[in-house]
Design a protein around this motif. Structure first.
Motif, short mmCIF file in Angstrom:
data_model
loop_
_atom_site.label_atom_id
_atom_site.label_comp_id
_atom_site.label_asym_id
_atom_site.label_seq_id
_atom_site.Cartn_x
_atom_site.Cartn_y
_atom_site.Cartn_z
N TRP A 92 0.82 -1.20 0.00
CA TRP A 92 0.00 0.00 0.00
C TRP A 92 0.86 1.26 0.00
O TRP A 92 0.47 2.29 -0.56
CB TRP A 92 -0.93 -0.02 1.19
N ALA A 106 -10.30 5.21 1.87
CA ALA A 106 -9.48 4.24 1.14
C ALA A 106 -8.32 3.77 2.01
O ALA A 106 -8.01 2.57 2.06
CB ALA A 106 -8.97 4.85 -0.16
N ALA A 110 -7.78 -0.01 3.19
CA ALA A 110 -6.56 -0.68 2.78
C ALA A 110 -5.83 -1.30 3.96
O ALA A 110 -5.30 -2.41 3.87
CB ALA A 110 -5.65 0.32 2.06
N THR A 119 -9.90 -3.72 -4.59
CA THR A 119 -9.32 -2.79 -5.55
C THR A 119 -9.89 -1.39 -5.30
O THR A 119 -11.08 -1.24 -5.03
CB THR A 119 -9.63 -3.24 -6.99
N PHE A 120 -9.03 -0.38 -5.44
CA PHE A 120 -9.40 1.00 -5.15
C PHE A 120 -9.32 1.83 -6.43
O PHE A 120 -8.28 1.85 -7.11
CB PHE A 120 -8.44 1.59 -4.11
N LEU A 122 -8.80 5.31 -7.78
CA LEU A 122 -8.23 6.55 -7.26
C LEU A 122 -7.80 7.46 -8.42
O LEU A 122 -7.46 6.97 -9.49
CB LEU A 122 -7.01 6.22 -6.39
N ARG A 142 -4.63 -2.45 -6.85
CA ARG A 142 -4.81 -3.54 -5.90
C ARG A 142 -3.46 -4.02 -5.38
O ARG A 142 -2.46 -3.99 -6.11
CB ARG A 142 -5.56 -4.72 -6.55
N LEU A 205 -13.83 -0.66 -5.32
CA LEU A 205 -14.43 0.47 -4.62
C LEU A 205 -14.05 1.79 -5.29
O LEU A 205 -12.92 1.98 -5.71
CB LEU A 205 -13.96 0.51 -3.16
N ASP A 206 -15.03 2.69 -5.35
CA ASP A 206 -14.83 4.04 -5.84
C ASP A 206 -15.12 5.01 -4.69
O ASP A 206 -15.80 4.65 -3.72
CB ASP A 206 -15.79 4.30 -7.00
N PHE A 207 -14.60 6.22 -4.81
CA PHE A 207 -14.74 7.22 -3.75
C PHE A 207 -15.14 8.55 -4.37
O PHE A 207 -14.38 9.13 -5.15
CB PHE A 207 -13.43 7.35 -2.97
N VAL A 212 -18.47 5.98 -0.29
CA VAL A 212 -17.76 4.80 -0.77
C VAL A 212 -18.73 4.02 -1.65
O VAL A 212 -19.83 3.68 -1.22
CB VAL A 212 -17.26 3.93 0.39
#
Length: 358
Positions: A92, A106, A110, A119-120, A122, A142, A205-207, A212
């Motif tokens: 990370w 996030a 994480a 998976t993020f 960003l 990820r 995931l989205d932000f 979230v």
């Protein structure tokens, strides 16, 4: 694998013709399966695409910072360029090199779930080629947990872009042999790390604006994410013609043999038992007559079902039946992600309401 006339759509025929190498001319190369991380590293550093194991599914990896190398992923898979890729990092702490912003949520998630199947999405830095993100300002990142993947990533000075290591649209691979069956002659090396432990792709995931958003359900359940956050998340996994995250296309993970999910007792009346293959979960398909039965989990364990799903789908696809029938699994935990894969792999049958999970 055989095609059955009248049972497979033109779009799906194109997908599976590509699997058999009939859709395009492709320069044949020798594909080897091995366990040598040094060989995989050397090929990746030379700009090649290499299949690598993760805890979710096998990925087809290339240097994420080299657009020419990434292009080999799309070519080998026959993958459309509008479908973005996930990049994989060893830790990370490396994310800040490639993401312009890391939301607090996030970072919290994480620390709870990585390395692992999360998976993020960003905001990306310019160093990430637009080919990787399909032109999106966000990059999917990820940190895989598989020890072989982690060992390989730790020896590279670039991230790996890696979608599933299979022809586009077909069932994802969970063993090195699955990769070989689909990509033999199209990539030089398959790094064998055994059977994938989880068997389903990562949750994405989205932000946005403090929320979230789950863009794809997968190896980390919605319930676990909400428990870690202490509040609900938004679920936006609907099919998209131009997805902002991998795994959002309506038709995906598909078998060549038509797969129908839900209302199985009704659908079974349209096919003779000798033409029918069943994918069962516990005792949920006992009343359906079929020549072939494949069991996701005899005890009704969702984690076991997830690990077996893509292997069972491949075995069912080879059994010689005219149709594959499956029922929806419990809509909780990883069962939601399993149902998502079945829904995207399945076809609609006119005249029946499936009572499924949309």
């Amino acid at each position: 694998m055989t095609f059955r006339s009248g049972l497979i759509s033109g779009t799906r025929y194109a997908i599976f013709a590509a699997i058999l190498g009939k859709s395009q001319q492709y320069k044949k190369m020798t594909t080897r399966i091995g366990t040598d991380i040094a060989t995989a590293r050397a090929l990746l550093e030379a700009g090649e695409a290499v299949a690598v194991p993760t805890e979710t599914v096998y990925g087809l990896a290339a240097n994420a910072l080299d657009a020419g190398a990434v292009l080999k992923i799309f070519k080998a898979k026959n993958r459309p360029h509008f479908n973005p890729l996930i990049i994989h990092l060893p830790a990370w702490a490396a994310v800040a090199r490639y993401a312009a912003e890391i939301p607090a949520d996030a970072d919290l998630l994480a620390r709870r779930f990585t390395p692992g199947p999360l998976t993020f999405l960003l905001k990306k830095k310019p160093v990430i080629p637009d080919l990787v993100t399909a032109g999106s300002p966000k990059v999917a990142i990820r940190i895989p947990a598989h020890p072989v993947a982690r060992a390989l990533l730790s020896q590279l000075d670039f991230p790996l872009a890696a979608p599933s290591a299979n022809p586009f649209g077909y069932v994802s691979p969970t063993t090195a042999q699955h990769v070989f069956e689909g990509l033999n002659g199209k990539i030089p090396y398959i790094l064998d790390g055994g059977q994938c432990e989880i068997g389903l792709e990562s949750t994405i995931l989205d932000f946005e604006d403090g929320a979230v958003i789950v863009r794809r359900e997968g190896g980390v359940s919605v319930e676990a994410i909400e428990q870690a956050l202490g509040r609900p998340v938004l679920l936006k996994t609907a099919a998209a013609e131009h997805p902002i995250a991998p795994g959002q296309l309506k038709s995906h993970y598909a078998t060549a043999t038509p797969l129908y999910v839900g209302a199985t007792e009704q659908w079974a009346t349209r096919f003779a038992p000798e033409q029918t293959c069943v994918i069962a979960f516990g005792n949920n398909m006992e009343d359906v007559a079929a020549a072939h039965r494949f069991q996701l989990s005899p005890s009704g364990n969702l984690d076991e079902a997830a690990q077996n799903l893509f292997r069972i789908m491949r075995e069912a696809d080879r059994c010689g039946a005219a149709v594959i029938l499956a029922a929806w699994l419990p809509e909780n935990g990883i069962g939601r992600a399993i149902n998502d894969r079945l829904r995207r792999a399945g076809q609609e049958m006119a005249g029946f309401e499936d009572g499924g999970h949309s």
